[in-house]
Design a protein around this motif. Structure first.
Motif, PDB file in Angstrom:
ATOM      1  N   PRO A 122       0.799  -1.224   0.000  1.00 32.74           N
ATOM      2  CA  PRO A 122       0.000   0.000   0.000  1.00 32.74           C
ATOM      3  C   PRO A 122       0.837   1.283   0.000  1.00 32.74           C
ATOM      4  O   PRO A 122       0.339   2.339  -0.382  1.00 32.74           O
ATOM      5  CB  PRO A 122      -0.822  -0.113   1.288  1.00 32.74           C
ATOM      6  N   ASP A 123       2.113   1.197   0.379  1.00 35.35           N
ATOM      7  CA  ASP A 123       2.958   2.383   0.428  1.00 35.35           C
ATOM      8  C   ASP A 123       3.712   2.653  -0.877  1.00 35.35           C
ATOM      9  O   ASP A 123       4.446   3.620  -0.979  1.00 35.35           O
ATOM     10  CB  ASP A 123       3.955   2.258   1.584  1.00 35.35           C
ATOM     11  N   ARG A 124       3.526   1.824  -1.882  1.00 33.95           N
ATOM     12  CA  ARG A 124       4.256   1.977  -3.151  1.00 33.95           C
ATOM     13  C   ARG A 124       3.779   3.226  -3.886  1.00 33.95           C
ATOM     14  O   ARG A 124       2.596   3.398  -4.145  1.00 33.95           O
ATOM     15  CB  ARG A 124       4.045   0.743  -4.038  1.00 33.95           C
ATOM     16  N   SER A 125       4.735   4.095  -4.261  1.00 33.79           N
ATOM     17  CA  SER A 125       4.376   5.307  -4.984  1.00 33.79           C
ATOM     18  C   SER A 125       4.899   5.308  -6.415  1.00 33.79           C
ATOM     19  O   SER A 125       4.514   6.152  -7.205  1.00 33.79           O
ATOM     20  CB  SER A 125       4.899   6.541  -4.247  1.00 33.79           C
ATOM     21  N   GLY A 126       5.783   4.363  -6.760  1.00 34.58           N
ATOM     22  CA  GLY A 126       6.348   4.326  -8.102  1.00 34.58           C
ATOM     23  C   GLY A 126       5.568   3.409  -9.021  1.00 34.58           C
ATOM     24  O   GLY A 126       4.474   2.947  -8.682  1.00 34.58           O
ATOM     25  N   PRO A 127       6.140   3.131 -10.190  1.00 34.99           N
ATOM     26  CA  PRO A 127       5.469   2.273 -11.161  1.00 34.99           C
ATOM     27  C   PRO A 127       5.180   0.875 -10.614  1.00 34.99           C
ATOM     28  O   PRO A 127       5.942   0.340  -9.816  1.00 34.99           O
ATOM     29  CB  PRO A 127       6.467   2.188 -12.323  1.00 34.99           C
ATOM     30  N   THR A 128       4.091   0.323 -11.042  1.00 37.68           N
ATOM     31  CA  THR A 128       3.717  -1.036 -10.677  1.00 37.68           C
ATOM     32  C   THR A 128       3.514  -1.840 -11.956  1.00 37.68           C
ATOM     33  O   THR A 128       3.394  -1.291 -13.045  1.00 37.68           O
ATOM     34  CB  THR A 128       2.437  -1.058  -9.824  1.00 37.68           C
ATOM     35  N   GLY A 129       3.480  -3.145 -11.807  1.00 38.71           N
ATOM     36  CA  GLY A 129       3.330  -4.026 -12.956  1.00 38.71           C
ATOM     37  C   GLY A 129       4.640  -4.710 -13.259  1.00 38.71           C
ATOM     38  O   GLY A 129       5.435  -4.993 -12.364  1.00 38.71           O
ATOM     39  N   THR A 130       4.871  -4.945 -14.533  1.00 43.52           N
ATOM     40  CA  THR A 130       6.069  -5.652 -14.970  1.00 43.52           C
ATOM     41  C   THR A 130       6.847  -4.797 -15.964  1.00 43.52           C
ATOM     42  O   THR A 130       6.318  -3.814 -16.501  1.00 43.52           O
ATOM     43  CB  THR A 130       5.702  -6.975 -15.668  1.00 43.52           C
ATOM     44  N   PRO A 131       8.093  -5.163 -16.255  1.00 42.98           N
ATOM     45  CA  PRO A 131       8.823  -4.449 -17.293  1.00 42.98           C
ATOM     46  C   PRO A 131       8.096  -4.470 -18.645  1.00 42.98           C
ATOM     47  O   PRO A 131       8.210  -3.516 -19.416  1.00 42.98           O
ATOM     48  CB  PRO A 131      10.161  -5.193 -17.354  1.00 42.98           C
ATOM     49  N   ALA A 132       7.329  -5.521 -18.922  1.00 38.15           N
ATOM     50  CA  ALA A 132       6.554  -5.544 -20.176  1.00 38.15           C
ATOM     51  C   ALA A 132       5.530  -4.412 -20.180  1.00 38.15           C
ATOM     52  O   ALA A 132       5.306  -3.772 -21.215  1.00 38.15           O
ATOM     53  CB  ALA A 132       5.870  -6.896 -20.352  1.00 38.15           C
ATOM     54  N   ASP A 133       4.918  -4.145 -19.018  1.00 38.82           N
ATOM     55  CA  ASP A 133       3.964  -3.035 -18.920  1.00 38.82           C
ATOM     56  C   ASP A 133       4.663  -1.689 -19.147  1.00 38.82           C
ATOM     57  O   ASP A 133       4.135  -0.819 -19.849  1.00 38.82           O
ATOM     58  CB  ASP A 133       3.288  -3.028 -17.544  1.00 38.82           C
ATOM     59  N   PRO A 151      11.581 -16.962 -17.581  1.00 39.90           N
ATOM     60  CA  PRO A 151      10.950 -17.155 -18.891  1.00 39.90           C
ATOM     61  C   PRO A 151       9.594 -16.455 -19.069  1.00 39.90           C
ATOM     62  O   PRO A 151       9.386 -15.836 -20.130  1.00 39.90           O
ATOM     63  CB  PRO A 151      10.829 -18.683 -19.010  1.00 39.90           C
ATOM     64  N   PRO A 152       8.672 -16.475 -18.104  1.00 37.65           N
ATOM     65  CA  PRO A 152       7.395 -15.787 -18.342  1.00 37.65           C
ATOM     66  C   PRO A 152       7.557 -14.281 -18.567  1.00 37.65           C
ATOM     67  O   PRO A 152       6.865 -13.686 -19.390  1.00 37.65           O
ATOM     68  CB  PRO A 152       6.576 -16.070 -17.083  1.00 37.65           C
ATOM     69  N   LEU A 153       8.492 -13.667 -17.853  1.00 32.29           N
ATOM     70  CA  LEU A 153       8.738 -12.239 -18.045  1.00 32.29           C
ATOM     71  C   LEU A 153       9.345 -11.979 -19.418  1.00 32.29           C
ATOM     72  O   LEU A 153       8.907 -11.081 -20.151  1.00 32.29           O
ATOM     73  CB  LEU A 153       9.657 -11.698 -16.956  1.00 32.29           C
ATOM     74  N   VAL A 154      10.354 -12.752 -19.783  1.00 38.83           N
ATOM     75  CA  VAL A 154      10.993 -12.585 -21.083  1.00 38.83           C
ATOM     76  C   VAL A 154       9.960 -12.763 -22.188  1.00 38.83           C
ATOM     77  O   VAL A 154       9.894 -11.957 -23.128  1.00 38.83           O
ATOM     78  CB  VAL A 154      12.174 -13.564 -21.246  1.00 38.83           C
ATOM     79  N   ASP A 155       9.123 -13.777 -22.075  1.00 41.07           N
ATOM     80  CA  ASP A 155       8.097 -14.016 -23.096  1.00 41.07           C
ATOM     81  C   ASP A 155       7.111 -12.853 -23.179  1.00 41.07           C
ATOM     82  O   ASP A 155       6.701 -12.451 -24.277  1.00 41.07           O
ATOM     83  CB  ASP A 155       7.357 -15.323 -22.815  1.00 41.07           C
ATOM     84  N   ALA A 156       6.734 -12.279 -22.041  1.00 40.97           N
ATOM     85  CA  ALA A 156       5.806 -11.143 -22.036  1.00 40.97           C
ATOM     86  C   ALA A 156       6.426  -9.922 -22.722  1.00 40.97           C
ATOM     87  O   ALA A 156       5.760  -9.227 -23.503  1.00 40.97           O
ATOM     88  CB  ALA A 156       5.391 -10.803 -20.611  1.00 40.97           C
ATOM     89  N   VAL A 157       7.696  -9.667 -22.464  1.00 39.80           N
ATOM     90  CA  VAL A 157       8.371  -8.546 -23.112  1.00 39.80           C
ATOM     91  C   VAL A 157       8.463  -8.787 -24.618  1.00 39.80           C
ATOM     92  O   VAL A 157       8.214  -7.875 -25.422  1.00 39.80           O
ATOM     93  CB  VAL A 157       9.762  -8.311 -22.493  1.00 39.80           C
TER      94      VAL A 157
END
Length: 112
Positions: free
Chosen positions: A51-62, A84-90
């Motif tokens: 809840p305290d996160r103020s920067g970007p959220t999501g993944t590098p693909a986003d 692999p799932p992150l690389v594939d999403a990008v």
């Protein structure tokens, strides 16, 4: 006497993704690189933010999908590493944006 050609530095952008806020690392080092390397920018995104996160959220693909329109149709070279799932999403994001496969370099991290 001829002068050597002037080298134009290419802009570089790093999207660092972590699972949770406590996983963020290397901010001092990234800030130092950004200070010393003209044209270098970085963003850290958190996939499962607290809840305290103020920067970007999501993944590098986003972040990549959001950043591509800034390039005005210029296809960047991509270097992606991670699970692999992150690389594939990008790579899917890149393909949808029309980035040629030969401009997307990858390294998948596998569990050991």
């Amino acid at each position: 006497m001829s002068r050597p050609p002037t080298r134009r530095l290419q802009p570089a952008r790093l999207f660092l993704g972590v699972n949770e806020s406590q996983d963020v690392f290397g901010l001092d080092e990234l800030a130092a690189v950004a200070t010393e390397l003209p044209g270098f920018r970085y963003e850290v995104c958190v996939w499962k933010p607290g809840p305290d996160r103020s920067g970007p959220t999501g993944t590098p693909a986003d972040l990549l999908a959001a950043a591509l329109p800034e390039l005005g149709g210029t296809a960047p070279d991509l270097y992606v590493c991670g699970p692999p799932p992150l690389v594939d999403a990008v790579l899917r994001t890149a393909a949808l944006a029309g980035i040629p496969p030969e401009q997307a370099h990858r390294e998948r991290f596998l569990a050991t």
